[in-house]
Enzyme design. Sequence first.
Site, PDB file in Angstrom:
ATOM      1  CB  CYS A 147      -0.838  -0.093   1.155  1.00 26.28           C
ATOM      2  SG  CYS A 147      -1.805  -1.276   1.466  1.00 26.28           S
ATOM      3  CG  HIS A 164      -3.280   3.048   2.549  1.00 29.52           C
ATOM      4  ND1 HIS A 164      -4.004   2.824   1.292  1.00 29.52           N
ATOM      5  CD2 HIS A 164      -3.685   1.705   3.097  1.00 29.52           C
ATOM      6  CE1 HIS A 164      -4.228   1.513   1.124  1.00 29.52           C
ATOM      7  NE2 HIS A 164      -4.195   0.870   2.401  1.00 29.52           N
ATOM      8  CG  ASN A 204      -6.867  -1.237   1.337  1.00 29.90           C
ATOM      9  OD1 ASN A 204      -6.096  -0.731   0.562  1.00 29.90           O
ATOM     10  ND2 ASN A 204      -6.239  -1.600   2.552  1.00 29.90           N
TER      11      ASN A 204
HETATM   12  N1  ACO Z   1     -18.845  -9.020   8.996  1.00 27.69           N
HETATM   13  C1  ACO Z   1     -19.500  -9.224  10.028  1.00 27.69           C
HETATM   14  N2  ACO Z   1     -18.731  -9.372  11.136  1.00 27.69           N
HETATM   15  C2  ACO Z   1     -17.626  -9.524  10.791  1.00 27.69           C
HETATM   16  C3  ACO Z   1     -16.722  -9.455   9.549  1.00 27.69           C
HETATM   17  C4  ACO Z   1     -17.734  -9.027   8.729  1.00 27.69           C
HETATM   18  N3  ACO Z   1     -17.278  -8.833   7.473  1.00 27.69           N
HETATM   19  N4  ACO Z   1     -15.372  -9.443   9.903  1.00 27.69           N
HETATM   20  C5  ACO Z   1     -15.098  -9.924  10.943  1.00 27.69           C
HETATM   21  N5  ACO Z   1     -16.319 -10.083  11.635  1.00 27.69           N
HETATM   22  C6  ACO Z   1     -16.469 -10.349  13.082  1.00 27.69           C
HETATM   23  C7  ACO Z   1     -15.473 -11.073  13.556  1.00 27.69           C
HETATM   24  O1  ACO Z   1     -15.404 -12.362  13.377  1.00 27.69           O
HETATM   25  C8  ACO Z   1     -15.127 -10.571  15.178  1.00 27.69           C
HETATM   26  O2  ACO Z   1     -16.363 -11.419  15.546  1.00 27.69           O
HETATM   27  P1  ACO Z   1     -15.829 -11.960  17.132  1.00 27.69           P
HETATM   28  O3  ACO Z   1     -15.838 -10.809  17.979  1.00 27.69           O
HETATM   29  O4  ACO Z   1     -17.275 -12.800  17.569  1.00 27.69           O
HETATM   30  O5  ACO Z   1     -14.723 -12.896  17.362  1.00 27.69           O
HETATM   31  C9  ACO Z   1     -15.849  -9.079  15.119  1.00 27.69           C
HETATM   32  O6  ACO Z   1     -16.585  -8.907  14.036  1.00 27.69           O
HETATM   33  C10 ACO Z   1     -14.619  -8.283  15.169  1.00 27.69           C
HETATM   34  O7  ACO Z   1     -13.481  -8.460  14.190  1.00 27.69           O
HETATM   35  P2  ACO Z   1     -12.192  -7.749  14.274  1.00 27.69           P
HETATM   36  O8  ACO Z   1     -11.480  -8.430  13.556  1.00 27.69           O
HETATM   37  O9  ACO Z   1     -11.668  -7.544  15.827  1.00 27.69           O
HETATM   38  O10 ACO Z   1     -12.832  -6.327  13.988  1.00 27.69           O
HETATM   39  P3  ACO Z   1     -12.087  -5.172  13.860  1.00 27.69           P
HETATM   40  O11 ACO Z   1     -12.517  -3.933  14.422  1.00 27.69           O
HETATM   41  O12 ACO Z   1     -10.589  -4.920  14.066  1.00 27.69           O
HETATM   42  O13 ACO Z   1     -12.021  -4.643  12.258  1.00 27.69           O
HETATM   43  C11 ACO Z   1     -10.656  -4.733  10.321  1.00 27.69           C
HETATM   44  C12 ACO Z   1     -11.493  -5.520  11.376  1.00 27.69           C
HETATM   45  C13 ACO Z   1     -11.554  -3.724   9.538  1.00 27.69           C
HETATM   46  C14 ACO Z   1     -10.002  -5.550   9.256  1.00 27.69           C
HETATM   47  C15 ACO Z   1      -9.617  -3.912  11.093  1.00 27.69           C
HETATM   48  O14 ACO Z   1      -8.848  -4.464  11.935  1.00 27.69           O
HETATM   49  C16 ACO Z   1      -8.701  -2.835  10.256  1.00 27.69           C
HETATM   50  O15 ACO Z   1      -9.124  -2.210   9.405  1.00 27.69           O
HETATM   51  N6  ACO Z   1      -7.349  -3.341  10.193  1.00 27.69           N
HETATM   52  C17 ACO Z   1      -6.317  -2.815   9.448  1.00 27.69           C
HETATM   53  C18 ACO Z   1      -6.247  -3.011   7.979  1.00 27.69           C
HETATM   54  C19 ACO Z   1      -5.235  -2.145   7.254  1.00 27.69           C
HETATM   55  O16 ACO Z   1      -4.875  -1.020   7.801  1.00 27.69           O
HETATM   56  N7  ACO Z   1      -4.523  -2.925   6.324  1.00 27.69           N
HETATM   57  C20 ACO Z   1      -3.196  -2.188   5.983  1.00 27.69           C
HETATM   58  C21 ACO Z   1      -3.114  -2.109   4.533  1.00 27.69           C
HETATM   59  S1  ACO Z   1      -3.799  -3.405   3.604  1.00 27.69           S
HETATM   60  C22 ACO Z   1      -2.432  -4.028   2.554  1.00 27.69           C
HETATM   61  O17 ACO Z   1      -1.200  -3.869   2.863  1.00 27.69           O
HETATM   62  C23 ACO Z   1      -3.007  -4.761   1.349  1.00 27.69           C
END
Ligand code: ACO
Length: 326
Positions: free
Chosen positions: A113, A253, A283
Amino acid sequence: MGVNSIIIGTGSAVPEKVLTNAELEEMVDTSDEWITTRTGIKARHIATKETNSQLASEAARRALKMAGVNPQDLDLIIVGTLTPDMPMPSVACLVQKELKARKAGAFDLSATCSGFLYGLAVADKFVKCNRRAKILVIGSEVLSRRTNWNDRTTCILFGDGAGAAVLTGTREDRGILSTHLHADGSLWELLTIRGLGTAHPVNQEILDKGWQYIQMQGRDVFKHAVRALESVAWEALNANGWTGDEVDLLFSHQANMRILDFLRERLGLEQEKVFINIHKYGNTSAASIPIALDEANRAGRLEPGMKILMVAFGGGFTWASAAMRW
Ligand code: ACO
């Protein structure tokens, strides 16, 4: 006075097909409400017939047109991407062929990214050595082909697209003022596409494990992303003697709306100074900043003299900044 790089044209291109949160609700166990509140994403563009190099070439044509630069006058084409059409040749060489940029060198740059900002940093050094150089920097991705459409934790996040910028030099006191690049390979396993490279070539076992797809420890990546983005932003501000609220427009980003909000608060920026288009594109990895830059440019939001800060974070890990006076 030294030479600064300036951006004289921007362009972008996204695939025709739009995939909405409502459509994703039909594909995996998710909801528009979850995706919107956790990420800020409402829709993303998904390549059906378009290839990475076609999107990159289209974005490049638009940037060159705006810059008034003939492809045959390009000296270099750099494409930041982690989803090339194929391992060989590079996307950059395919763009060079498409544009008939006969004089240009061309290579891909792999910094996930952060690819566009890494590309800008490299191009900036070339321009500093040759004020008249004309360089095309592109960020282009088709992440949808490396996405597991059964994995709700990742498939809701990513989109496809390309953005491009044409750089040349000036002796004026504007353009790219600083670039900072960082990496930490020790954390690579938190965000990876393990398979289909030379370490794990294609075989049934690799496919069964889903190693052809992007795998992310979202919560851990989130923590590292906010820390790294804030620190690289301050590094850029300090290098230029700017305070946070002096920034006129921040291009971060577009990975998660909550990360953008966090950055805005930490830098003390007003809402309208943070460019946001994550709701439309998701993203798009290396394409995210140049698409945003092009949208802002075409919307007339970039005025001469504005202080622009760009920051990115991605797999590797890599993170980077570029500060510009537009
Ligand atoms: N729909 C519904 N529920 C979901 C989904 C979904 N699509 N995805 C996950 N959940 C659930 C999980 O199973 C979890 O349930 P549980 O509590 O029963 O275990 C709950 O939602 C919370 O999941 P988390 O993974 O803790 O959710 P979080 O708030 O962390 O959000 C996300 C996830 C959006 C991926 C976030 O962590 C994020 O944005 N991370 C950073 C991404 C990023 O910056 N990437 C870098 C660049 S990408 C690259 O380099 C290609």
